[in-house]
Write a protein that holds these residues in place. Structure first.
Motif, PDB file in Angstrom:
ATOM      1  N   GLU A 240       0.812  -1.219   0.000  1.00  0.00           N
ATOM      2  CA  GLU A 240       0.000   0.000   0.000  1.00  0.00           C
ATOM      3  C   GLU A 240       0.844   1.266   0.000  1.00  0.00           C
ATOM      4  OE1 GLU A 240      -4.119   1.546   2.150  1.00  0.00           O
ATOM      5  OE2 GLU A 240      -3.232  -0.399   2.652  1.00  0.00           O
ATOM      6  N   HIS A 241       2.008   1.230   0.637  1.00  0.00           N
ATOM      7  CA  HIS A 241       2.838   2.438   0.694  1.00  0.00           C
ATOM      8  C   HIS A 241       3.469   2.775  -0.655  1.00  0.00           C
ATOM      9  CE1 HIS A 241       6.677   0.198   0.649  1.00  0.00           C
ATOM     10  NE2 HIS A 241       6.080  -0.672   1.433  1.00  0.00           N
ATOM     11  N   ASN A 242       3.331   1.890  -1.643  1.00  0.00           N
ATOM     12  CA  ASN A 242       3.838   2.170  -2.987  1.00  0.00           C
ATOM     13  C   ASN A 242       2.884   3.047  -3.800  1.00  0.00           C
ATOM     14  OD1 ASN A 242       4.776  -1.309  -3.152  1.00  0.00           O
ATOM     15  ND2 ASN A 242       6.072   0.390  -2.506  1.00  0.00           N
ATOM     16  N   LEU A 243       1.632   3.140  -3.380  1.00  0.00           N
ATOM     17  CA  LEU A 243       0.594   3.716  -4.230  1.00  0.00           C
ATOM     18  C   LEU A 243       0.774   5.206  -4.501  1.00  0.00           C
ATOM     19  CD1 LEU A 243      -2.531   1.885  -2.742  1.00  0.00           C
ATOM     20  CD2 LEU A 243      -1.399   1.422  -4.922  1.00  0.00           C
ATOM     21  N   ASN A 244       1.522   5.909  -3.661  1.00  0.00           N
ATOM     22  CA  ASN A 244       1.630   7.357  -3.844  1.00  0.00           C
ATOM     23  C   ASN A 244       2.551   7.748  -4.987  1.00  0.00           C
ATOM     24  OD1 ASN A 244       4.148   6.753  -2.482  1.00  0.00           O
ATOM     25  ND2 ASN A 244       4.313   8.940  -2.028  1.00  0.00           N
ATOM     26  N   ARG A 245       3.421   6.822  -5.465  1.00  0.00           N
ATOM     27  CA  ARG A 245       4.445   7.254  -6.415  1.00  0.00           C
ATOM     28  C   ARG A 245       4.820   6.224  -7.472  1.00  0.00           C
ATOM     29  NH1 ARG A 245       6.356   4.833  -2.223  1.00  0.00           N
ATOM     30  NH2 ARG A 245       8.323   3.687  -2.208  1.00  0.00           N
ATOM     31  N   GLN A 246       4.524   4.966  -7.263  1.00  0.00           N
ATOM     32  CA  GLN A 246       4.987   3.935  -8.189  1.00  0.00           C
ATOM     33  C   GLN A 246       3.951   3.740  -9.286  1.00  0.00           C
ATOM     34  OE1 GLN A 246       6.605   0.436  -6.305  1.00  0.00           O
ATOM     35  NE2 GLN A 246       7.700   1.633  -4.769  1.00  0.00           N
TER      36      GLN A 246
ATOM     37  N   LEU B  78       3.392   1.791 -11.656  1.00  0.00           N
ATOM     38  CA  LEU B  78       2.841   0.477 -11.975  1.00  0.00           C
ATOM     39  C   LEU B  78       1.901  -0.041 -10.890  1.00  0.00           C
ATOM     40  CD1 LEU B  78       6.020  -1.317 -13.393  1.00  0.00           C
ATOM     41  CD2 LEU B  78       4.202  -0.162 -14.657  1.00  0.00           C
ATOM     42  N   SER B  79       1.855   0.637  -9.753  1.00  0.00           N
ATOM     43  CA  SER B  79       1.040   0.150  -8.643  1.00  0.00           C
ATOM     44  C   SER B  79      -0.392   0.653  -8.743  1.00  0.00           C
ATOM     45  CB  SER B  79       1.646   0.589  -7.306  1.00  0.00           C
ATOM     46  OG  SER B  79       1.550   1.993  -7.149  1.00  0.00           O
ATOM     47  N   SER B  80      -1.300  -0.130  -8.193  1.00  0.00           N
ATOM     48  CA  SER B  80      -2.702   0.257  -8.052  1.00  0.00           C
ATOM     49  C   SER B  80      -3.302  -0.652  -6.988  1.00  0.00           C
ATOM     50  CB  SER B  80      -3.459   0.099  -9.380  1.00  0.00           C
ATOM     51  OG  SER B  80      -3.678  -1.272  -9.666  1.00  0.00           O
ATOM     52  N   PRO B  81      -4.435  -0.272  -6.408  1.00  0.00           N
ATOM     53  CA  PRO B  81      -5.042  -1.152  -5.403  1.00  0.00           C
ATOM     54  C   PRO B  81      -5.291  -2.564  -5.921  1.00  0.00           C
ATOM     55  CG  PRO B  81      -6.035   1.022  -5.287  1.00  0.00           C
ATOM     56  CD  PRO B  81      -5.137   1.025  -6.494  1.00  0.00           C
ATOM     57  N   ALA B  82      -5.589  -2.681  -7.210  1.00  0.00           N
ATOM     58  CA  ALA B  82      -5.863  -4.004  -7.776  1.00  0.00           C
ATOM     59  C   ALA B  82      -4.633  -4.900  -7.783  1.00  0.00           C
ATOM     60  CB  ALA B  82      -6.397  -3.855  -9.200  1.00  0.00           C
ATOM     61  N   PHE B  83      -3.433  -4.300  -7.730  1.00  0.00           N
ATOM     62  CA  PHE B  83      -2.204  -5.084  -7.825  1.00  0.00           C
ATOM     63  C   PHE B  83      -1.507  -5.273  -6.483  1.00  0.00           C
ATOM     64  CE2 PHE B  83      -2.030  -3.381 -12.368  1.00  0.00           C
ATOM     65  CZ  PHE B  83      -2.639  -4.524 -12.876  1.00  0.00           C
ATOM     66  N   LEU B  84      -2.133  -4.870  -5.387  1.00  0.00           N
ATOM     67  CA  LEU B  84      -1.519  -5.086  -4.081  1.00  0.00           C
ATOM     68  C   LEU B  84      -1.321  -6.586  -3.856  1.00  0.00           C
ATOM     69  CD1 LEU B  84      -3.450  -2.509  -1.858  1.00  0.00           C
ATOM     70  CD2 LEU B  84      -1.161  -2.290  -2.856  1.00  0.00           C
ATOM     71  N   GLY B  85      -0.110  -6.948  -3.454  1.00  0.00           N
ATOM     72  CA  GLY B  85       0.219  -8.351  -3.256  1.00  0.00           C
ATOM     73  C   GLY B  85       0.742  -9.046  -4.491  1.00  0.00           C
ATOM     74  N   HIS B  86       0.727  -8.367  -5.645  1.00  0.00           N
ATOM     75  CA  HIS B  86       1.220  -8.964  -6.886  1.00  0.00           C
ATOM     76  C   HIS B  86       2.710  -8.672  -7.060  1.00  0.00           C
ATOM     77  CE1 HIS B  86      -2.758  -9.766  -9.078  1.00  0.00           C
ATOM     78  NE2 HIS B  86      -3.083  -9.330  -7.871  1.00  0.00           N
ATOM     79  N   PRO B  87       3.473  -9.605  -7.621  1.00  0.00           N
ATOM     80  CA  PRO B  87       4.892  -9.343  -7.883  1.00  0.00           C
ATOM     81  C   PRO B  87       5.064  -8.158  -8.828  1.00  0.00           C
ATOM     82  CG  PRO B  87       4.423 -11.689  -8.045  1.00  0.00           C
ATOM     83  CD  PRO B  87       3.093 -10.998  -7.947  1.00  0.00           C
ATOM     84  N   LYS B  88       5.971  -7.276  -8.490  1.00  0.00           N
ATOM     85  CA  LYS B  88       6.188  -6.082  -9.301  1.00  0.00           C
ATOM     86  C   LYS B  88       6.628  -6.430 -10.719  1.00  0.00           C
ATOM     87  CE  LYS B  88       7.265  -2.958  -5.465  1.00  0.00           C
ATOM     88  NZ  LYS B  88       8.236  -2.001  -4.879  1.00  0.00           N
ATOM     89  N   VAL B  89       7.467  -7.443 -10.860  1.00  0.00           N
ATOM     90  CA  VAL B  89       7.977  -7.762 -12.198  1.00  0.00           C
ATOM     91  C   VAL B  89       6.874  -8.322 -13.094  1.00  0.00           C
ATOM     92  CG1 VAL B  89      10.356  -8.086 -11.449  1.00  0.00           C
ATOM     93  CG2 VAL B  89       8.793 -10.040 -11.428  1.00  0.00           C
ATOM     94  N   GLU B  90       5.931  -9.051 -12.513  1.00  0.00           N
ATOM     95  CA  GLU B  90       4.832  -9.580 -13.321  1.00  0.00           C
ATOM     96  C   GLU B  90       3.900  -8.463 -13.771  1.00  0.00           C
ATOM     97  OE1 GLU B  90       2.836 -12.793 -11.397  1.00  0.00           O
ATOM     98  OE2 GLU B  90       4.650 -14.015 -11.196  1.00  0.00           O
ATOM     99  N   VAL B  91       3.654  -7.513 -12.891  1.00  0.00           N
ATOM    100  CA  VAL B  91       2.830  -6.360 -13.265  1.00  0.00           C
ATOM    101  C   VAL B  91       3.537  -5.545 -14.345  1.00  0.00           C
ATOM    102  CG1 VAL B  91       1.783  -4.216 -12.432  1.00  0.00           C
ATOM    103  CG2 VAL B  91       1.714  -6.281 -11.009  1.00  0.00           C
ATOM    104  N   ALA B  92       4.857  -5.400 -14.215  1.00  0.00           N
ATOM    105  CA  ALA B  92       5.628  -4.656 -15.214  1.00  0.00           C
ATOM    106  C   ALA B  92       5.530  -5.322 -16.582  1.00  0.00           C
ATOM    107  CB  ALA B  92       7.087  -4.554 -14.781  1.00  0.00           C
TER     108      ALA B  92
END
Length: 280
Positions: free
Chosen positions: A103-109, A111-125
């Motif tokens: 959740e603390h990533n949501l302000n600036r990252q 690729l992040s969104s509430p729907a992707f919380l808990g998802h691996p960053k590389v897979e979302v990328a």
């Protein structure tokens, strides 16, 4: 009809439409990236890059298409690096990050969104690149970069992008790049501030930037990170990477750009070249 004939027929104005690129890939059993490369080989610009043409020639777009960039970290800086490199048309991206979105990533990252919380960053990328430029090949590696695995990760790449927040890992990355003679574009952020520098083959600049820093994290652990700082610094890094890949312009070799967004100041800091680089 051969592939090259198909491309020529589909691009009478010298621009190859995306719909035709998809059709060619399906008809000839090729990847979208290979079709894009074939168009550029004929001097035909894929229409998606038409706004690049006044800045990047068709020949240089082909060089980008054939290039490989490794992005270490896909968080604050890394997300923007991935987004911009993919839109630029760098054909192969390797994305390295062990983390999941929190959740603390949501302000600036980006690729992040509430729907992707808990998802691996590389897979979302990888999924994001597939949405914005499916012609780009992405290799997602959900692992931590280290001196032990660094050579295997970086081998064969043309440029490496620093999107890290760990000082120790950043120094290990710089050492691996130096050992493999691969250019490294460094970026770091904290609060209103950031910095960008390039370590080219033969240099040992990045470790010297943090030689007196004893904390495991950079100043971002003390200053925080708003949404705009990673966007600015990552864009400067991508501009550096583009110049390095194309062999154009003047890189930040032995120089660092220090960014102060609070007072809107961009200062150049000259970096003393290490002994190993003197005379090169």
């Amino acid at each position: 009809m051969e592939l090259y004939d198909f491309i020529t027929a589909a691009a009478p104005a010298g621009l190859f439409p995306w719909t035709a690129q998809v059709e060619a890939a399906e008809r000839f059993g090729l990847t979208l990236g290979r079709v894009e490369e074939a168009a550029l080989e004929q001097g035909i610009m894929p229409a998606r890059y038409q706004r690049n043409r006044q800045t990047i020639t068709v020949g240089n777009q082909l060089r980008l298409c054939r290039s490989c960039a490794v992005i270490i970290g896909s968080g604050g800086l890394g997300g923007y690096l991935i987004e911009e490199l993919a839109r630029l048309g760098v054909g192969n991206l390797v994305v390295v990050d062990p983390d999941i979105f929190e959740e603390h990533n949501l302000n600036r990252q980006i690729l992040s969104s509430p729907a992707f919380l808990g998802h691996p960053k590389v897979e979302v990328a990888a999924a994001r690149v597939g949405e914005i430029n499916p012609a780009v090949t992405v290799t997602p590696l959900q692992l931590s970069f280290s001196r032990e695995n660094g050579q295997g990760i970086l081998a064969g790449s043309d440029v490496v992008m620093d999107g890290l927040d760990s000082i120790a890992t950043r120094i290990e990355l710089a050492e691996c790049c130096r050992g493999l003679s691969i250019p490294l574009v460094h970026g770091a952020i904290g609060g209103w501030y950031g910095q960008v520098a390039s370590q080219l083959p033969g240099d040992d600049i990045v470790p010297s930037l943090f030689g007196n820093w004893s904390e495991p994290k950079g100043v971002e652990s003390q200053l925080g990170n708003p949404s705009f700082t990673p966007a600015v610094v990552a864009s400067l890094q991508v501009a550096e990477a583009c110049k390095i890949l194309l062999g154009e312009g003047e890189s930040l070799r032995h120089r660092m750009i220090y960014v102060n967004l609070l007072h809107m100041e961009f200062d150049e800091v000259l970096l003393e070249p290490p002994l190993a680089a003197v005379g090169e």
